[in-house]
Write a protein that holds these residues in place. Structure first.
Motif, PDB file in Angstrom:
ATOM      1  N   GLU A 106       1.142  -1.223  -0.297  1.00  0.00           N
ATOM      2  CA  GLU A 106       0.283   0.406   0.026  1.00  0.00           C
ATOM      3  C   GLU A 106       0.943   1.318   0.150  1.00  0.00           C
ATOM      4  O   GLU A 106       0.690   2.244  -0.360  1.00  0.00           O
ATOM      5  CB  GLU A 106      -1.007   0.197   1.076  1.00  0.00           C
ATOM      6  N   GLU A 107       1.556   1.160   0.988  1.00  0.00           N
ATOM      7  CA  GLU A 107       2.951   2.456   0.756  1.00  0.00           C
ATOM      8  C   GLU A 107       3.918   2.657  -0.537  1.00  0.00           C
ATOM      9  O   GLU A 107       3.718   3.585  -1.037  1.00  0.00           O
ATOM     10  CB  GLU A 107       3.996   2.774   2.156  1.00  0.00           C
ATOM     11  N   ALA A 108       4.212   1.262  -0.993  1.00  0.00           N
ATOM     12  CA  ALA A 108       4.670   1.545  -2.175  1.00  0.00           C
ATOM     13  C   ALA A 108       4.023   1.845  -3.204  1.00  0.00           C
ATOM     14  O   ALA A 108       4.180   2.796  -4.479  1.00  0.00           O
ATOM     15  CB  ALA A 108       5.060   0.028  -2.595  1.00  0.00           C
ATOM     16  N   LEU A 109       2.053   1.539  -3.455  1.00  0.00           N
ATOM     17  CA  LEU A 109       1.963   2.054  -4.644  1.00  0.00           C
ATOM     18  C   LEU A 109       1.575   3.483  -4.245  1.00  0.00           C
ATOM     19  O   LEU A 109       1.058   4.330  -5.240  1.00  0.00           O
ATOM     20  CB  LEU A 109       0.368   1.311  -4.265  1.00  0.00           C
ATOM     21  N   ALA A 110       0.952   4.283  -2.755  1.00  0.00           N
ATOM     22  CA  ALA A 110       1.183   5.519  -2.332  1.00  0.00           C
ATOM     23  C   ALA A 110       2.673   6.379  -2.927  1.00  0.00           C
ATOM     24  O   ALA A 110       2.639   7.508  -3.596  1.00  0.00           O
ATOM     25  CB  ALA A 110       0.939   6.037  -1.232  1.00  0.00           C
TER      26      ALA A 110
ATOM     27  N   VAL B 213      12.176   3.099 -10.618  1.00  0.00           N
ATOM     28  CA  VAL B 213      12.680   1.743 -10.520  1.00  0.00           C
ATOM     29  C   VAL B 213      12.347   1.360  -9.339  1.00  0.00           C
ATOM     30  O   VAL B 213      12.277   2.104  -7.743  1.00  0.00           O
ATOM     31  CB  VAL B 213      14.180   1.621 -10.800  1.00  0.00           C
ATOM     32  N   ILE B 214      11.568   0.325  -8.733  1.00  0.00           N
ATOM     33  CA  ILE B 214      11.407  -0.232  -8.019  1.00  0.00           C
ATOM     34  C   ILE B 214      11.557  -1.888  -6.974  1.00  0.00           C
ATOM     35  O   ILE B 214      11.426  -2.809  -7.627  1.00  0.00           O
ATOM     36  CB  ILE B 214       9.673  -0.644  -7.792  1.00  0.00           C
ATOM     37  N   PHE B 215      12.365  -2.280  -6.197  1.00  0.00           N
ATOM     38  CA  PHE B 215      12.590  -2.955  -5.728  1.00  0.00           C
ATOM     39  C   PHE B 215      11.747  -3.501  -4.409  1.00  0.00           C
ATOM     40  O   PHE B 215      11.739  -2.725  -3.922  1.00  0.00           O
ATOM     41  CB  PHE B 215      14.557  -3.014  -4.461  1.00  0.00           C
ATOM     42  N   LEU B 216      11.077  -4.726  -4.740  1.00  0.00           N
ATOM     43  CA  LEU B 216      10.362  -5.663  -4.513  1.00  0.00           C
ATOM     44  C   LEU B 216      10.036  -6.259  -3.711  1.00  0.00           C
ATOM     45  O   LEU B 216      10.343  -7.513  -4.024  1.00  0.00           O
ATOM     46  CB  LEU B 216       8.737  -5.045  -5.264  1.00  0.00           C
ATOM     47  N   ASP B 217      10.047  -6.274  -2.311  1.00  0.00           N
ATOM     48  CA  ASP B 217       9.601  -7.640  -1.866  1.00  0.00           C
ATOM     49  C   ASP B 217       8.812  -8.595  -1.793  1.00  0.00           C
ATOM     50  O   ASP B 217       7.191  -7.784  -2.272  1.00  0.00           O
ATOM     51  CB  ASP B 217      10.071  -7.494   0.245  1.00  0.00           C
TER      52      ASP B 217
ATOM     53  N   LEU C 183       2.643  -6.000  -7.568  1.00  0.00           N
ATOM     54  CA  LEU C 183       2.882  -6.211  -8.639  1.00  0.00           C
ATOM     55  C   LEU C 183       1.106  -6.132 -10.162  1.00  0.00           C
ATOM     56  O   LEU C 183       0.861  -6.180 -10.763  1.00  0.00           O
ATOM     57  CB  LEU C 183       3.381  -7.677  -9.201  1.00  0.00           C
ATOM     58  N   GLU C 184       0.185  -7.064  -9.258  1.00  0.00           N
ATOM     59  CA  GLU C 184      -0.958  -7.215  -9.811  1.00  0.00           C
ATOM     60  C   GLU C 184      -1.270  -6.015 -10.572  1.00  0.00           C
ATOM     61  O   GLU C 184      -2.088  -5.928 -11.238  1.00  0.00           O
ATOM     62  CB  GLU C 184      -2.469  -8.455  -9.184  1.00  0.00           C
ATOM     63  N   LEU C 185      -1.640  -5.578  -8.807  1.00  0.00           N
ATOM     64  CA  LEU C 185      -2.088  -3.525  -9.396  1.00  0.00           C
ATOM     65  C   LEU C 185      -1.459  -2.437 -10.187  1.00  0.00           C
ATOM     66  O   LEU C 185      -1.868  -1.586 -11.266  1.00  0.00           O
ATOM     67  CB  LEU C 185      -2.149  -3.284  -8.146  1.00  0.00           C
ATOM     68  N   LEU C 186      -0.226  -2.956 -10.321  1.00  0.00           N
ATOM     69  CA  LEU C 186       0.870  -2.023 -11.488  1.00  0.00           C
ATOM     70  C   LEU C 186       0.730  -2.580 -12.530  1.00  0.00           C
ATOM     71  O   LEU C 186       0.704  -1.495 -13.276  1.00  0.00           O
ATOM     72  CB  LEU C 186       2.692  -2.074 -10.863  1.00  0.00           C
ATOM     73  N   LYS C 187       0.598  -3.466 -12.555  1.00  0.00           N
ATOM     74  CA  LYS C 187       0.304  -4.379 -14.074  1.00  0.00           C
ATOM     75  C   LYS C 187      -1.342  -3.963 -14.564  1.00  0.00           C
ATOM     76  O   LYS C 187      -1.151  -2.956 -15.767  1.00  0.00           O
ATOM     77  CB  LYS C 187       0.094  -5.614 -14.030  1.00  0.00           C
ATOM     78  N   ARG C 188      -1.972  -3.396 -13.179  1.00  0.00           N
ATOM     79  CA  ARG C 188      -3.532  -2.662 -14.123  1.00  0.00           C
ATOM     80  C   ARG C 188      -3.659  -2.040 -14.112  1.00  0.00           C
ATOM     81  O   ARG C 188      -4.274  -1.722 -15.706  1.00  0.00           O
ATOM     82  CB  ARG C 188      -4.537  -3.485 -12.578  1.00  0.00           C
ATOM     83  N   GLU C 189      -2.834  -0.904 -13.818  1.00  0.00           N
ATOM     84  CA  GLU C 189      -2.704   0.053 -14.144  1.00  0.00           C
ATOM     85  C   GLU C 189      -2.079   0.373 -15.201  1.00  0.00           C
ATOM     86  O   GLU C 189      -1.652   1.665 -15.648  1.00  0.00           O
ATOM     87  CB  GLU C 189      -1.960   0.974 -12.828  1.00  0.00           C
ATOM     88  N   ASP C 190      -1.149  -0.391 -15.443  1.00  0.00           N
ATOM     89  CA  ASP C 190      -0.114  -0.196 -16.791  1.00  0.00           C
ATOM     90  C   ASP C 190       1.199   1.013 -16.294  1.00  0.00           C
ATOM     91  O   ASP C 190       1.180   1.247 -16.909  1.00  0.00           O
ATOM     92  CB  ASP C 190      -0.627  -0.040 -18.046  1.00  0.00           C
ATOM     93  N   ALA C 191       1.323   0.767 -14.975  1.00  0.00           N
ATOM     94  CA  ALA C 191       2.535   1.414 -14.430  1.00  0.00           C
ATOM     95  C   ALA C 191       4.046   0.866 -15.410  1.00  0.00           C
ATOM     96  O   ALA C 191       4.298   0.525 -16.121  1.00  0.00           O
ATOM     97  CB  ALA C 191       3.096   0.969 -13.068  1.00  0.00           C
TER      98      ALA C 191
ATOM     99  N   VAL D 278       5.851 -13.754 -11.339  1.00  0.00           N
ATOM    100  CA  VAL D 278       6.293 -12.343 -10.662  1.00  0.00           C
ATOM    101  C   VAL D 278       6.595 -11.820 -12.011  1.00  0.00           C
ATOM    102  O   VAL D 278       6.554 -10.433 -12.574  1.00  0.00           O
ATOM    103  CB  VAL D 278       7.343 -11.799 -10.324  1.00  0.00           C
ATOM    104  N   ARG D 279       7.223 -13.019 -12.960  1.00  0.00           N
ATOM    105  CA  ARG D 279       7.936 -12.368 -14.443  1.00  0.00           C
ATOM    106  C   ARG D 279       6.513 -12.586 -15.596  1.00  0.00           C
ATOM    107  O   ARG D 279       6.384 -11.124 -15.877  1.00  0.00           O
ATOM    108  CB  ARG D 279       8.301 -13.500 -15.116  1.00  0.00           C
ATOM    109  N   GLU D 280       5.626 -13.317 -14.844  1.00  0.00           N
ATOM    110  CA  GLU D 280       4.397 -12.776 -15.809  1.00  0.00           C
ATOM    111  C   GLU D 280       3.480 -11.536 -15.025  1.00  0.00           C
ATOM    112  O   GLU D 280       3.015 -11.097 -15.905  1.00  0.00           O
ATOM    113  CB  GLU D 280       2.852 -14.080 -15.546  1.00  0.00           C
ATOM    114  N   LEU D 281       3.879 -11.180 -13.678  1.00  0.00           N
ATOM    115  CA  LEU D 281       2.957 -10.309 -13.242  1.00  0.00           C
ATOM    116  C   LEU D 281       4.108  -8.510 -13.373  1.00  0.00           C
ATOM    117  O   LEU D 281       3.128  -7.648 -13.486  1.00  0.00           O
ATOM    118  CB  LEU D 281       2.662  -9.907 -11.871  1.00  0.00           C
ATOM    119  N   GLY D 282       4.563  -8.595 -14.432  1.00  0.00           N
ATOM    120  CA  GLY D 282       5.644  -7.939 -14.931  1.00  0.00           C
ATOM    121  C   GLY D 282       7.138  -7.465 -14.240  1.00  0.00           C
ATOM    122  O   GLY D 282       7.269  -6.556 -14.833  1.00  0.00           O
ATOM    123  N   ALA D 283       7.344  -7.738 -13.253  1.00  0.00           N
ATOM    124  CA  ALA D 283       8.984  -7.647 -12.980  1.00  0.00           C
ATOM    125  C   ALA D 283       9.681  -8.184 -14.034  1.00  0.00           C
ATOM    126  O   ALA D 283       9.908  -9.860 -14.919  1.00  0.00           O
ATOM    127  CB  ALA D 283       8.712  -8.623 -11.938  1.00  0.00           C
TER     128      ALA D 283
END
Length: 119
Positions: free
Chosen positions: A35-39, A48-52, A64-72, A91-96
């Motif tokens: 949530e903090e990351a999306l904000a 560039v996002i380094f994501l656990d 990742l799902e939400l970022l992909k949906r937004e076409d980030a 994670v690769r399929e989700l856009g990582a």
């Protein structure tokens, strides 16, 4: 370069910062969950996002799902101890763009940044 480091562990975030190349010209923002990351992303703090993956509130998969949906358009590099092939494939399929296993090393960081064309 605007970098966002997302991990619920302050120590892990610190290790990611230490693994970044010293000559990298970056402004670093930190977040402790998805949530903090999306904000932070919506506020313009992340190219560039380094994501656990494993975090409370919102995990990395959902983020990742939400970022992909937004076409980030941020480059997402997943950093996780979950190195199972299924997790890496998902994670690769989700856009990582890349995957680094924990604990992150400067060498692994360098390789991932090179893989995604940032250095």
């Amino acid at each position: 370069m605007k970098i966002l480091i997302v991990d619920d562990s302050a120590m892990s975030r610190k290790l990611v910062m230490k693994a970044l190349p010293e000559d990298l010209d970056a402004v670093i923002t930190q977040a402790s969950n998805g949530e903090e990351a999306l904000a932070a992303y919506h506020a313009g703090h992340a190219e560039v996002i380094f994501l656990d993956l494993t975090m409370p509130v919102m995990d990395g998969f959902r983020t990742l799902e939400l970022l992909k949906r937004e076409d980030a358009n941020a480059v997402v590099i997943v950093i996780s101890a979950d190195i199972q092939p299924q997790a890496q494939q998902r994670v690769r399929e989700l856009g990582a763009a890349a995957f680094i296993k924990k604990p992150v090393t400067p060498e692994a960081m360098q390789a991932a940044l090179h893989e995604v064309g940032l250095i």
